[in-house]
Design a protein around this motif. Structure first.
Motif, mmCIF file in Angstrom:
data_model
loop_
_atom_site.group_PDB
_atom_site.id
_atom_site.type_symbol
_atom_site.label_atom_id
_atom_site.label_comp_id
_atom_site.label_asym_id
_atom_site.label_seq_id
_atom_site.Cartn_x
_atom_site.Cartn_y
_atom_site.Cartn_z
ATOM 1 N N LYS A 1 -11.342 0.771 -3.896
ATOM 2 C CA LYS A 1 -10.756 1.631 -2.865
ATOM 3 C C LYS A 1 -11.817 1.896 -1.787
ATOM 4 N N GLY B 1 -12.675 3.656 1.895
ATOM 5 C CA GLY B 1 -12.288 4.659 2.879
ATOM 6 C C GLY B 1 -13.151 4.584 4.125
ATOM 7 N N ARG C 1 -8.354 -2.011 -1.557
ATOM 8 C CA ARG C 1 -7.369 -1.155 -0.915
ATOM 9 C C ARG C 1 -8.094 -0.303 0.120
ATOM 10 N N ARG D 1 -8.066 2.882 3.126
ATOM 11 C CA ARG D 1 -7.434 4.119 3.599
ATOM 12 C C ARG D 1 -8.304 4.699 4.700
ATOM 13 N N LEU E 1 -10.505 12.082 1.071
ATOM 14 C CA LEU E 1 -10.841 10.692 1.369
ATOM 15 C C LEU E 1 -12.095 10.257 0.626
#
Length: 342
Positions: A180, A182, A206, A208, A222
Motif C-alpha cells: 500500500k 500513500g 495499491r 492512495r 493515510l
C-alpha cells in the motif's frame, strides 16, 4: 522569565507546517510564564482547524489568550515579538517602540529558502542582516543562512520538535499482500505519475492519495494505511514534516533530498532516495522494496522510529527556555551598558 508579553505573528489559522510550529512556540512561551498574544489577519473563532489539534485546543479567549489583528503586534520596552514570515517584519518594524531592543524581535527561520535571493524578491536575504534574535530549526538551515546573518545578533539552532505520537503506529515484519503506497499531491504530482506506472492488474501495489491540504486526522489515516509513503517535498524545504510523521506511523519513506529534510533523513538507513520530481526513481525504489526481506523492512522502520525520537516537543521546549534565559540576560546586560555610558 515571567509575565512579559510575547506577540506571535501568524498568517492563518490553517494547520500548515509553519503555522503549527508558531503555535508550538505559543505553548512553549506559556510554559515559561510569558503572556502570549496571537496576531493574525483572520479573526479567532472556536473550531478553526488549528485549534482542533488537541495540544492547541486550550488556546482560547476563555483561557486568557488574546487575539489581535496582525497590525496590532508591537514591541514595547518589556515585550517580545515572535515571527516566521519575512513579510511580517515590515508590519512590525514601525511598532518597535522607543527603549526596546531589536533583539526583542525573535525570528524563527524554518526554511533554507530564506537564503535564496529570489524568495520574497530578496527581502528574506536582506532581513537576515538586520539585528534581531533568531532560531534556526536545523543545522542545514543555519549553514544556508550563515553568510547573510547579522553577526552581532543572537542566533541559535533549536532542532524542530513534533507531536509524532499522534501519528504513531508500531509495526513488525515485512509487507503482506499488495504493498500500500500513500502520497499527497498539493506540492507535486509525482505520486500520480508513479501510480500511473503501476496501473496494470497484478502489479503488487495499491495507491492512495490526499489531494487537498487537510487536517491531522486525515493525514494520520493515510500514514497508518500506507506501507510506503512517497514524500514529495519542494526543492527547498526547512524540514518537510510529512516524512517524519510517516516514519512515526511505521511507513517506509521514499523521498528526494530537499536540504532541510536531511535533519532526519538518512538514506539507506531510515528512508530510500529518489531524485527530485523523478517518477522513475520513485518507481525503481518501490520495485526494489518488493524484494526486501522482513529484516530489511524492519531496519528501515527502526531507523525511522529512532529519528522520530530525536525530534520531540519536550526537547524543543527546554531548548527554547534556555534560549530565552540567555536572551533576557543579554538584553539586561546591554541595557546596563547603555545606562553606564550616559
Amino acid at each position: 522569565m515571567s509575565g512579559r508579553r510575547m506577540y506571535f505573528m501568524t498568517p492563518t489559522f490553517r494547520p500548515v507546517g509553519g503555522v503549527v510550529k508558531i503555535f508550538d512556540y505559543v505553548n512553549h512561551a506559556l510554559a515559561f510564564g510569558y503572556e502570549p498574544v496571537i496576531a493574525c489577519p483572520e479573526k479567532y473563532k472556536a473550531g478553526l482547524p488549528v485549534f482542533e489539534i488537541s495540544r492547541f485546543s486550550h488556546l482560547t479567549p476563555e483561557n486568557g489568550i488574546r487575539f489581535v489583528a496582525l497590525e496590532q503586534a508591537g514591541v514595547g520596552p518589556d515585550d517580545f515579538a515572535f515571527l516566521s514570515w519575512p513579510s511580517h517584519y515590515p508590519i512590525l518594524e514601525p511598532r518597535i517602540g522607543r527603549g526596546a531592543s531589536h533583539e526583542q524581535v525573535i525570528s524563527i527561520v524554518q526554511n533554507v529558502r530564506w537564503a535564496n535571493p529570489t524568495f520574497e524578491r530578496g527581502y528574506a536575504v536582506r532581513l537576515l542582516s538586520r539585528p534581531m534574535a533568531r532560531i534556526m530549526t536545523n543545522d542545514v538551515v543555519l549553514e544556508a543562512c550563515k553568510p547573510y546573518l547579522n553577526e552581532s545578533s543572537m542566533t541559535e539552532t533549536i532542532m524542530l520538535g513534533n507531536d509524532s505520537a499522534f501519528f504513531a503506529r508500531e509495526r513488525l515484519g515485512g509487507f503482506k499482500g499488495p504493498i500500500k503506497v500513500g502520497y499527497t499531491t498539493w506540492k507535486s504530482d509525482v505520486g500520480d505519475r508513479v501510480a500511473a506506472m503501476f496501473r496494470e492488474r497484478g502489479s503488487g501495489f495499491r495507491f492512495r492519495a490526499i489531494r487537498n491540504p487537510v487536517g491531522w486526522k486525515e493525514l494520520k489515516k493515510l500514514y497508518q494505511w500506507s506501507d510506503v509513503f512517497l514524500a514529495t517535498p519542494l526543492v527547498e524545504e526547512g524540514f518537510y514534516m510529512p516524512g517524519l510523521e510517516a516514519m512515526a506511523a511505521g511507513a517506509v519513506v521514499i523521498t528526494s533530498d530537499a536540504g532541510g529534510n536531511r535533519a532526519y533523513c538518512r538514506f539507506g538507513e531510515n528512508c530510500l532516495p529518489a531524485r527530485f520530481e523523478n517518477a522513475g526513481d520513485y518507481a525503481a525504489a518501490l520495485r526494489a522494496l518488493r524484494g526486501y526481506g522482513a529484516g530489511e523492512i524492519e531496519a528501515l522502520r527502526r531507523g525511522g522510529y529512532e529519528a522520530v525520537g530525536r525530534h520531540t516537543l519536550e526537547y524543543e521546549r527546554d531548548r527554547f527556555g534556555g534560549f530565552m534565559e540567555k536572551l533576557e540576560g543579554r538584553l539586561q546586560r546591554n541595557a546596563g551598558a547603555s545606562r553606564g555610558s550616559l
